[in-house]
Design an enzyme around this catalytic site. Sequence first.
Site, PDB file in Angstrom:
ATOM      1  N   LYS A 276      65.656  40.306  42.671  1.00  0.00           N
ATOM      2  CA  LYS A 276      64.446  40.847  43.296  1.00  0.00           C
ATOM      3  C   LYS A 276      64.313  40.335  44.726  1.00  0.00           C
ATOM      4  O   LYS A 276      64.807  39.252  45.037  1.00  0.00           O
ATOM      5  CB  LYS A 276      63.211  40.392  42.506  1.00  0.00           C
ATOM      6  CG  LYS A 276      63.014  41.101  41.185  1.00  0.00           C
ATOM      7  CD  LYS A 276      61.717  40.669  40.538  1.00  0.00           C
ATOM      8  CE  LYS A 276      61.496  41.401  39.225  1.00  0.00           C
ATOM      9  NZ  LYS A 276      61.343  42.851  39.372  1.00  0.00           N
ATOM     10  N   ARG A 350      63.036  45.957  28.678  1.00  0.00           N
ATOM     11  CA  ARG A 350      63.403  46.898  27.613  1.00  0.00           C
ATOM     12  C   ARG A 350      64.551  46.357  26.761  1.00  0.00           C
ATOM     13  O   ARG A 350      64.675  46.699  25.595  1.00  0.00           O
ATOM     14  CB  ARG A 350      63.739  48.263  28.246  1.00  0.00           C
ATOM     15  CG  ARG A 350      64.889  48.233  29.197  1.00  0.00           C
ATOM     16  CD  ARG A 350      64.927  49.447  30.116  1.00  0.00           C
ATOM     17  NE  ARG A 350      63.961  49.356  31.221  1.00  0.00           N
ATOM     18  CZ  ARG A 350      63.801  50.282  32.158  1.00  0.00           C
ATOM     19  NH1 ARG A 350      64.512  51.392  32.110  1.00  0.00           N
ATOM     20  NH2 ARG A 350      62.909  50.129  33.119  1.00  0.00           N
TER      21      ARG A 350
HETATM   22  N1  BES Z   1      58.833  42.761  35.304  1.00  0.00           N
HETATM   23  C1  BES Z   1      59.314  43.872  36.049  1.00  0.00           C
HETATM   24  C2  BES Z   1      58.249  44.937  36.260  1.00  0.00           C
HETATM   25  C3  BES Z   1      57.200  44.654  37.283  1.00  0.00           C
HETATM   26  C4  BES Z   1      57.504  44.698  38.626  1.00  0.00           C
HETATM   27  C5  BES Z   1      55.905  44.412  36.916  1.00  0.00           C
HETATM   28  C6  BES Z   1      56.522  44.471  39.572  1.00  0.00           C
HETATM   29  C7  BES Z   1      54.933  44.206  37.853  1.00  0.00           C
HETATM   30  C8  BES Z   1      55.227  44.229  39.181  1.00  0.00           C
HETATM   31  C9  BES Z   1      60.477  44.533  35.331  1.00  0.00           C
HETATM   32  O1  BES Z   1      61.300  43.678  34.626  1.00  0.00           O
HETATM   33  C10 BES Z   1      61.309  45.205  36.367  1.00  0.00           C
HETATM   34  O2  BES Z   1      61.863  44.501  37.173  1.00  0.00           O
HETATM   35  N2  BES Z   1      61.375  46.515  36.327  1.00  0.00           N
HETATM   36  C11 BES Z   1      62.117  47.248  37.286  1.00  0.00           C
HETATM   37  C12 BES Z   1      62.836  48.357  36.561  1.00  0.00           C
HETATM   38  C13 BES Z   1      63.823  49.096  37.423  1.00  0.00           C
HETATM   39  C14 BES Z   1      64.976  48.188  37.772  1.00  0.00           C
HETATM   40  C15 BES Z   1      64.295  50.309  36.690  1.00  0.00           C
HETATM   41  C16 BES Z   1      61.117  47.807  38.309  1.00  0.00           C
HETATM   42  O3  BES Z   1      60.035  48.199  37.907  1.00  0.00           O
HETATM   43  O4  BES Z   1      61.435  47.775  39.487  1.00  0.00           O
HETATM   44 MN    MN Z   2      62.842  42.861  35.853  1.00  0.00          MN
END
Ligand code: BES
Ligand code: MN
Length: 492
Positions: A276, A350
């Site tokens: 991230k 997931r």
């Molecule tokens: N925990 C995150 C989702 C999230 C991101 C919640 C920002 C709240 C704020 C999750 O694990 C994630 O990183 N999801 C990705 C999925 C993508 C790679 C398909 C996302 O939402 O960017």
């Molecule tokens: Mn994630």
Amino acid sequence: MDFKTLDAPKGGLCAVVADALLLVVAGDKLGAGTGNGTGLDPTLATAVQAAIDAGDLTLEPGQSLYLHRVAGVKAPRVAVATCGDGARPAAWRKALAAGLGLLKGGGAKHVAVAVIGAAPTDAHAEALVAVATEQTYVYRHTKPSAPPASKLERVSLVCDKAAARALDAGLARGQAIAAGVALARECANRPGNHCTPTHLAAEARSLARHHGLKVEVLDRKDVEKLGMGAFLAVAQASHQPLKFIVLRWMGGAKGAAPVVLVGKGITFDTGGVSLKPAAEMDEMKFDMGGAASVLGTLRAVAELGLKLNVIGLIPACENMPGGAAVKPGDVVTSLSGQSIEILNTDAEGRLILCDALTYAERFKPAAVVDIATLTGACVIALGHHRSGLFSPSDALAGELLTAGERGADPAWRMPLDEEYDEALKSNFADMGNVGGRAGGAITAAKFLQRYTARYDWAHLDIAGTAWKSGKDKGGTGRPVPLLTHFLIARAG
Ligand code: BES
Ligand code: MN
Ligand code: ZN
């Protein structure tokens, strides 16, 4: 904090003995009466009318005013807050927040709350507890110097004797939910180096010990033996040992099919090798908000003694990069036997949930609800007010939406059309773990749906509702109120 009903004194609200009196005005008139939830005695009516005449207050919803030492009123502090006709739930909560907000910095330890122009119901009582406790929670675990939010110790709800029973039930429900919300907030607020998978397991054990639940914690060896290849892949680069927590509340009939709650317990989400960006990455300590809500809900369920069997499942681990980390393109086999091409290691929620959802089959559940801070896309779709709700079952979706309204913890139903499933196709496995940017919250739900064919299922994406950013950064305890109301209704 202590919550009780208080019989309206014969002499009217001016005779209430408390450090402060909060008058929530529901109508557009002050009325006259004894202050039993419908009207105001002449002494207070005169004082409030004088404020209106002076231009310091109107009876439009959303107004509030503080009055000190009103002649003839026993309580030394009087706050007035208006909520408009009918005292509808959202307006009632806003009025309470404003009114209690006026008092919370002061010296009052005991506040008596009275409704003018409407008779308070059990839902009003429940909301009073929610608002008062939400205002007094202070995070201290890693900041013991944090000052208390207020001196408030006691809140009384003024009512007619005849209404007291129903309102007491509302106060009790509110307190059970508030205890669950507080537990969820506290878990979520603790940083990743404190709230580890091991800590979540310890919280589960302590919950079980103090509230009559059964607990079982599976370690990596157990999870390997079971074959949870997707969960293991997410956890494999972390030095923090993974935990798979199973909590059981057996308040229902022996053998009655349980409701299973599955909470995403990523105690920190770096994204893994699909790292991230640095900005706001600290907020990924909240990525165990689903797990926290399962703990909090089970606490509320136990406190209410619900006659229902409820099982909580929490897959807990960190999502880390490193030499041992899972890589984009790696293929793993989930507990269900379906293979997954991990195209993005940041779509880890997931992966841990799918194995937990398969594990849930063994309980022959009446329904399974998973709760997860799953996608940034859900935040884009719904913002921070409503959680995303996905379910192929109209009945189950309806129950959850109703529960959200009752608990002032609302959700909004999102689609699950099979057309969205196409995005998960992979040349190298039964599915990929991501489906592109478009409809990201929906394709995540479609991924989970592939593991839920054997029972009635719903998914709550709480990415936008589980915590607040900015100066009030912190866990909200959502969706504990929604889940608790859902289970209360199921218990009948
Ligand atoms: N925990 C995150 C989702 C999230 C991101 C919640 C920002 C709240 C704020 C999750 O694990 C994630 O990183 N999801 C990705 C999925 C993508 C790679 C398909 C996302 O939402 O960017
Ligand atoms: Mn994630
Ligand atoms: Zn995550």
